[in-house]
Design an enzyme around this catalytic site. Structure first.
Site, PDB file in Angstrom:
ATOM      1  N   VAL A  64      10.935   1.995   1.285  1.00  0.00           N
ATOM      2  CA  VAL A  64      10.985   3.156   2.165  1.00  0.00           C
ATOM      3  C   VAL A  64      12.421   3.416   2.595  1.00  0.00           C
ATOM      4  O   VAL A  64      13.123   2.500   3.040  1.00  0.00           O
ATOM      5  CB  VAL A  64      10.104   2.945   3.413  1.00  0.00           C
ATOM      6  CG1 VAL A  64      10.056   4.214   4.245  1.00  0.00           C
ATOM      7  CG2 VAL A  64       8.705   2.528   3.005  1.00  0.00           C
ATOM      8  N   GLY A 121      12.363  -0.246   4.924  1.00  0.00           N
ATOM      9  CA  GLY A 121      11.256  -1.163   4.712  1.00  0.00           C
ATOM     10  C   GLY A 121      10.942  -1.299   3.243  1.00  0.00           C
ATOM     11  O   GLY A 121      11.252  -0.426   2.438  1.00  0.00           O
ATOM     12  N   THR A 122      10.319  -2.438   2.892  1.00  0.00           N
ATOM     13  CA  THR A 122       9.871  -2.605   1.514  1.00  0.00           C
ATOM     14  C   THR A 122       8.470  -3.179   1.559  1.00  0.00           C
ATOM     15  O   THR A 122       7.994  -3.617   2.606  1.00  0.00           O
ATOM     16  CB  THR A 122      10.761  -3.567   0.723  1.00  0.00           C
ATOM     17  OG1 THR A 122      10.933  -4.739   1.499  1.00  0.00           O
ATOM     18  CG2 THR A 122      12.093  -2.950   0.386  1.00  0.00           C
ATOM     19  N   GLY A 123       7.821  -3.211   0.426  1.00  0.00           N
ATOM     20  CA  GLY A 123       6.468  -3.738   0.377  1.00  0.00           C
ATOM     21  C   GLY A 123       5.484  -2.604   0.518  1.00  0.00           C
ATOM     22  O   GLY A 123       5.871  -1.435   0.638  1.00  0.00           O
ATOM     23  N   GLY A 124       4.204  -2.940   0.497  1.00  0.00           N
ATOM     24  CA  GLY A 124       3.179  -1.914   0.581  1.00  0.00           C
ATOM     25  C   GLY A 124       3.389  -0.876  -0.505  1.00  0.00           C
ATOM     26  O   GLY A 124       3.482   0.307  -0.233  1.00  0.00           O
ATOM     27  N   ASP A 129      -6.179  -0.671   3.558  1.00  0.00           N
ATOM     28  CA  ASP A 129      -5.189  -1.707   3.880  1.00  0.00           C
ATOM     29  C   ASP A 129      -4.765  -1.602   5.346  1.00  0.00           C
ATOM     30  O   ASP A 129      -3.597  -1.469   5.663  1.00  0.00           O
ATOM     31  CB  ASP A 129      -3.982  -1.583   2.940  1.00  0.00           C
ATOM     32  CG  ASP A 129      -3.228  -2.908   2.817  1.00  0.00           C
ATOM     33  OD1 ASP A 129      -3.744  -3.930   3.304  1.00  0.00           O
ATOM     34  OD2 ASP A 129      -2.131  -2.910   2.237  1.00  0.00           O
ATOM     35  N   LYS A 185       9.053   7.249   0.720  1.00  0.00           N
ATOM     36  CA  LYS A 185       8.546   6.035   0.086  1.00  0.00           C
ATOM     37  C   LYS A 185       8.619   6.218  -1.419  1.00  0.00           C
ATOM     38  O   LYS A 185       8.083   7.185  -1.959  1.00  0.00           O
ATOM     39  CB  LYS A 185       7.115   5.796   0.520  1.00  0.00           C
ATOM     40  CG  LYS A 185       6.539   4.521  -0.029  1.00  0.00           C
ATOM     41  CD  LYS A 185       5.296   4.140   0.734  1.00  0.00           C
ATOM     42  CE  LYS A 185       5.193   2.644   0.881  1.00  0.00           C
ATOM     43  NZ  LYS A 185       4.402   2.207   1.986  1.00  0.00           N
TER      44      LYS A 185
END
Ligand code: NAG
Ligand code: NAG
Ligand code: NAG
Ligand code: NAG
Length: 668
Positions: free
Chosen positions: A374, A367-370, A501, A402
């Protein structure tokens, strides 16, 4: 009368035309033949241009050994080279030349024997253009230029300026169509290479046979005494007909470059058109060759190539060594610790994380972002327990790592203290933070690996996992789980943790469909990391409470607002906003007011949902989304409502925007 007069006129015209044609034939039969045994007394016969000159002792010098010169020398009368429209007339030429380079391997650029429509080469450039063409007209079929190039520099157009030693046939262009390294064939037929820039006189024979269209070229050092019988080049050149015009000029061009230069001399030259070969030059009657002032090459070729290859190898090894050292340093970097970094039980070793994630391999990204990327990793008990400073919890198994690069490093130190305490948070609805690792400017956070992905993907991804719509039972369980996790953060732990968030992509679903809230507290790093003192509003559009956009102060009430939106989203299967002015809470509110709130339930569920629970979820969601923070319930109450332990109070009607929805707005 008029008729016969016009006939006479016509007759006279025919006669006149015939005379013209015959005259033309006569002139086209005119052959050219000349011989220059040196150029003393022949200055008027040679058109010199650019940097060329005839030296006092009768040498035709095309260029001196100085930078950036170009010189041309053409026989001053045009030469008829067309027999008729389809045949280039035979011609033959022979000349003796000398090239004196600065040193035997550093000369440039060379010279050409040229057929040109003009007795000079206006606008021609030096260096690789050899005083023949320029960058713009190189290759232009309108040039009508044929040249035999004697090129002493390799690397035309790539400007590498390597030593070159070749002869080429060029048609309108400096890219040779035929190219041969300079050599002659000895009496036994062996090919012998020699250097154009040797400083010794070299003789050339070029013969073109009109009927067979064959061009032969022989080149050899005059010291051999006699012309070799086998030519270096013997080639049909039918293309010549495209070049040659009725009248052509014959001569030479030469050029030097910025860094490399030679003086180019022609000692003698003979030329003839027609089938008989050019008059033989009497070598001993030519002017004395120019003095050989070239310096001895400092290194011979073998030495140079040896030095070059040795240097390359050594450089490569050095680079490799440096890379290895840097790599090792990087691996060990987390072991070089600042004081504050010591004695944190949740610190991981970078080396272990590196191994666990296959060197942060791209295909380990989940995953990416936040705030970061990751990676999925596999950590072994042995590798983590072998390190004396590593986590006391000795985790093993699957982890999610992360990798965050904060806006500024300043925030990290404070943040790590916070992480240390966040690391002690333990709740079944939180993604447990196992530890952290600081590596250069990167901060690595190690979490439990949660297999089912995020709520976001379960709610919206197509195709959904196992093709099924998320069931009502699962949705309600997820909603209660998130509420429980938030309650823990807000009230049940030793200090208040604001998530900042809350949104579907920060909710991970485990294999028992339990929600796990992730990324808590991270937004704070983002706030601290920001350089200015102005408050950065952190959050995601659609989930941000109205007061956040005004004063930027996160609170548990703003988390409750985000949870409210998330709850409505889980039940309705709709995103909180769209590109227009749609806002989920307002839309549900209007359906609620009109007594038709169940129409907002995700249509994909059909009738597969519990009406009472759905009404309850909508009511709690609307309650949480109240524009006034004081009117929102605390998480403890939210959970009690959802569990049915407490009645939901009456909901005050509100709207976040002035927009009214045309009810019911159910397409999509
Ligand atoms: C060159 O000059 C010499 C001496 O004046 C003369 O004999 C010879 O014919 C000239 N060559 C040509 C091609 O004009
Ligand atoms: C041109 O001249 C060549 C040789 O002189 C001859 O063979 C050919 O037929 C001529 N072509 C034309 C079109 O006159
Ligand atoms: C000219 O001088 C160079 C350098 O001394 C030498 O390598 C070369 O053989 C000489 N050429 C002649 C023809 O003497
Ligand atoms: C060539 O020139 C030399 C010296 O000028 C002369 O002695 C010799 O006879 C000439 N040879 C021929 C074949 O003309």
């Amino acid at each position: 009368m008029g008729k016969s007069r016009s006939m006479v006129r016509r007759f006279l015209l025919v006669i006149f035309l015939q005379i013209l044609v015959q005259a033309h034939r006569a002139t086209s039969k005119t052959t050219t033949e000349f011989l220059f045994q040196g150029f003393n007394g022949n200055k008027s016969k040679i058109q010199l241009d650019g940097d060329s000159a005839i030296t006092p002792n009768g040498l035709l010098r095309l260029t001196e050994r100085k930078p950036d010169l170009a010189g041309t020398a053409f026989y001053d009368k045009p030469v008829r080279l067309l027999d008729n429209d389809s045949t280039v007339r035979s011609f033959s030429t022979s000349f003796v030349f000398v090239i004196i380079p600065s040193s035997s391997n550093n000369g440039g650029f060379g010279f050409t024997f040229t057929l040109s429509p003009t007795p000079n080469r206006p606008d021609a450039e030096n260096a690789q253009y050899l005083g023949l063409l320029n960058e713009d007209n190189d290759g232009d079929p309108d040039n009508h230029v044929f040249a035999v190039e004697f090129d002493t520099v390799q690397g035309y157009k790539d400007s590498t300026n390597r030593i070159g030693n070749h002869i080429g046939l060029n048609f309108n262009s400096l890219s040779s169509q035929v190219q041969e390294p300079v050599a002659y064939y000895d009496k036994e037929g062996h090919k012998e290479d020699f250097q154009l820039t040797s400083g010794e006189p070299i003789q050339v024979f070029i013969d073109y046979n009109g009927p067979t269209k064959r061009l032969t070229l022989t080149v050899y050092p005059t010291r051999l005494g006699s012309k070799p019988t086998i030519p270096l080049i013997s080639q049909r050149v039918p293309k010549l007909i495209e070049i040659v015009q009725e009248e052509m000029f014959v001569g030479f061009t030469a050029a030097t470059g910025e860094e490399i230069s030679s003086s180019h001399y022609v000692m003698g030259w003979s030329f003839s058109t027609g089938t008989s070969p050019a008059t033989t030059l009497n070598i001993s009657a030519l002017p004395r060759p120019p003095p050989n002032t070239s310096k001895k090459a400092r290194f011979n070729k073998e030495v140079i190539s040896l030095v070059v290859s040795l240097t390359t190898v050594v450089t490569l090894m050095l680079v490799l060594l440096i890379v290895l050292i840097i790599y090792k340093r990087r691996l060990q970097q987390d072991d070089v610790l600042e004081d504050w970094e010591l004695d944190h039980p949740h610190r991981f070793r970078y080396k272990d994380l590196h191994t666990a994630t296959d060197g942060f391999n791209k295909n380990r990204i989940i995953g990416t972002g936040g705030f970061g990327t990751v990676y999925k990793g596999m950590i072994t008990t042995s590798s983590s327990s072998s390190s004396s400073t590593s986590s006391s919890t000795s985790p093993s198994g699957e982890i999610a790592v992360k990798k965050i690069t904060p806006n500024s490093v300043q925030g990290i130190r404070e943040f790590v203290a916070e992480i240390e305490s966040l690391g002690r948070l333990r709740h079944k609805n939180l993604v447990n933070l196992q530890g952290w690792c600081k590596h250069g400017n990167d901060l690595l956070l190690i979490y439990d690996y949660i297999p089912n992905g995020s709520l976001d993907s379960l709610l919206y991804s197509k195709p959904r996992i196992s093709g099924a719509v998320l069931t009502w039972k699962a949705r309600f369980q997820i909603a209660k789980g998130i509420a429980s996790g938030l309650l823990y953060l807000h009230e049940e732990w030793e200090k208040i943790v604001i998530h900042r968030d809350v949104k579907p992509s920060n909710v991970l679903i485990d294999d028992q469909m339990n929600p796990r809230l992730g990324d808590f507290g991270l937004a704070r790093l983002h706030e601290r990391g920001s350089l200015s003192h102005t408050t950065v509003v952190v959050g995601t559009i659609g989930y941000m409470a109205p007061e956040l956009t005004r004063n930027g102060n996160s609170s548990s009430a703003s988390d409750v607002f985000a949870f409210g939106v998330l709850l409505l989203e889980i039940v309705s299967g709709r995103k909180p906003t769209d590109s227009g002015s749609f806002f989920l809470a307002d839309w549900v509110m209007e359906l609620y007011v009109s007594g038709d709130v169940l129409r907002a339930v995700d249509a994909r569920l059909g009738s597969g949902y519990d009406e009472r629970e759905a009404r309850l979820a909508f009511s709690v969601g609307l309650l949480c989304c109240h524009p006034k923070r004081g009117s929102r319930p605390a998480m403890r109450m939210v959970l009690r409502y959802l569990n049915g332990d407490e009645e939901v109070p009456e909901i005050e009607v509100y709207s976040h925007s002035s927009r009214r929805y045309s009810l019911p707005d159910l397409k999509e």
